[in-house]
Design a protein around this motif. Structure first.
Motif, mmCIF file in Angstrom:
data_model
loop_
_atom_site.group_PDB
_atom_site.id
_atom_site.type_symbol
_atom_site.label_atom_id
_atom_site.label_comp_id
_atom_site.label_asym_id
_atom_site.label_seq_id
_atom_site.Cartn_x
_atom_site.Cartn_y
_atom_site.Cartn_z
ATOM 1 N N ASN A 48 7.935 -12.028 1.946
ATOM 2 C CA ASN A 48 7.932 -10.510 2.290
ATOM 3 C C ASN A 48 7.662 -10.374 3.832
ATOM 4 O OD1 ASN A 48 7.496 -7.684 1.902
ATOM 5 N ND2 ASN A 48 5.505 -7.700 2.192
ATOM 6 N N ASP A 106 7.544 -3.084 -5.815
ATOM 7 C CA ASP A 106 5.968 -3.171 -5.187
ATOM 8 C C ASP A 106 5.162 -2.234 -6.130
ATOM 9 O OD1 ASP A 106 7.129 -0.825 -4.737
ATOM 10 O OD2 ASP A 106 7.008 -0.860 -2.761
ATOM 11 N N LEU A 163 -0.488 -2.876 -1.636
ATOM 12 C CA LEU A 163 0.735 -3.857 -2.044
ATOM 13 C C LEU A 163 0.218 -4.929 -3.057
ATOM 14 C CD1 LEU A 163 2.828 -4.375 1.121
ATOM 15 C CD2 LEU A 163 3.439 -3.142 -1.006
ATOM 16 N N PHE A 167 3.507 -9.296 -2.508
ATOM 17 C CA PHE A 167 3.893 -8.600 -1.483
ATOM 18 C C PHE A 167 2.979 -9.003 -0.313
ATOM 19 C CE2 PHE A 167 6.854 -6.507 -4.122
ATOM 20 C CZ PHE A 167 7.794 -5.823 -3.459
#
Length: 387
Positions: A101, A198, A362, A366
């Motif tokens: 990410n 997400d 998140l 993530f």
């Protein structure tokens, strides 16, 4: 290797841990798409970065070490990223999650998502696209078990958006697991894949029974993933509303994948604001309402911006929410802080009382830059409205 001397202001940002470089900080820049060494005005080496225009910013600070962005560097980043996600690999109920990410994993401008046996690389600027072969070679060393790879082009300038890049080709449509629920995905059809990864914690709350025995309205539903999660968690009925014509067939596929009849699950291709009026006119009401709009949207009649207009979604939801009902308010707008988002929600409530049941950012896959609030772009608040 180009040397760039940055202002005191930029130096302070870097020391604070911010990785995104902004155009305002590089007013004299004529050339982008390059790896650079950053120095302070006092000629102290600050670190390595690259410059390349993208949707946000003009480049990324990468490391305070003097390292070249070659295959071995990316191999070390990917090994660390894989280790961080060991719990996801051990979870037999989930086969789709984010592998890398951006700046959270040490290199802004790219993301990697796993869908079962396949990976999707997303390139956000032309510099990273230019070095993609080294990145892909590094990835295949660290993730040999991945059968095939695809790429998504998330910057302007190329004549394609999506392509297969190595290994086996996936079936046009196939299913992945998340929280024990099956979702149909597609790897090579534009920028979308059929599910936004997400949100898997929020969908998990629905699978776990947040809407059990309740009616749920899912606005801006895309492929109705929230509705499917709610149905699997025992929701009595769901209604999914999205303006995109294709949303209906993609949504149906998720329901069918889980053996769910559509008898109690409505899929409507309609403007959300028109649906609010329709529901009010018909006396329809719901126990749970999910609001997950795009950051910015425009149709023939109006424009919508999360930063300015989210309160309208709240106030109109309250008009069709059953007493003691739940609102799941969500945005992925990086330019809207958690505080600003809460202010929009409160404006919509206009003094009415609510209890916060849960706040989400998140999920753990993530990984974000904890020193930069905008890096944790997802904001979701689940609220129970006072009777």
């Amino acid at each position: 290797m180009n040397k760039v001397f940055v202002s005191r202001r930029v130096e302070k940002k870097l020391h604070k841990g911010q990785a995104l470089l902004e155009e305002v900080d590089f007013p004299d820049l004529s050339e982008t798409d390059q790896e650079v060494e950053l120095f302070s005005q006092r000629k102290e080496f600050l670190g390595k970065a690259y410059l390349s225009r993208q949707n946000k910013g003009i480049g990324w600070f990468v490391t305070n070490q003097n390292i070249s962005f070659k295959q071995t560097f990316f191999e070390s980043l990917f090994k660390q990223a894989k280790l961080k996600r060991s719990s996801y690999y051990q979870d037999e109920l989930t086969t789709a999650f984010r592998l890398f990410n951006q700046e959270g994993d040490g290199f802004g401008g790219m993301t990697l998502d796993l869908y079962g046996d396949y990976v999707v690389f997303s390139w956000y600027n032309s510099y990273i696209y230019g070095i993609r072969l080294e990145i892909i070679a590094a990835f295949s060393q660290v993730f040999p078990e991945v059968l095939g790879a695809y790429e998504k082009i998330r910057f302007k300038g190329l004549d394609y958006e999506s392509a297969h890049i190595y290994g086996q080709e996936a079936a046009e449509y196939f299913t992945v697991l998340e929280n024990g629920v099956l979702y149909q995905v597609f790897m090579n059809d534009g920028l979308m894949t059929g599910i936004f990864l997400d949100q898997h914690e929020v969908r998990g709350s629905l699978v776990d029974g947040l809407a059990m025995g309740k009616s749920l309205l899912n606005m801006f539903s895309y492929t109705a993933a929230f509705s499917v999660a709610a149905a699997m968690g025992g929701a009595s009925e769901t209604t999914s509303v999205d303006l995109a014509k294709r949303s209906r067939e993609l949504s149906e596929a998720h329901f069918h994948a889980n053996g769910l009849s559509l008898d109690n699950h409505r899929l409507l291709v309609m403007d959300v604001f028109e649906y609010f009026k329709y529901a009010k006119r018909k006396g329809l009401s719901y126990d749970v309402i999910v609001l997950d709009p795009p950051s910015f949207a425009r149709n023939k009649k109006q424009t919508f911006s999360v930063a300015k207009d989210y309160h309208k979604l709240i106030s109109q939801s309250l008009e069709i929410l059953n007493p003691g009902g739940i609102i799941i308010a969500s945005t992925n707008a990086a330019n809207v802080s958690r505080q600003k988002f809460t202010e929009q929600i409160d404006k919509g409530f206009a003094g009415r009382k609510y209890q916060v049941l849960h706040k989400y950012g998140l999920p753990a896959d993530f990984v974000y830059n904890e020193k930069d609030e905008s890096s944790n772009y997802l904001k979701v608040i689940t609220m129970k409205v006072s009777k």
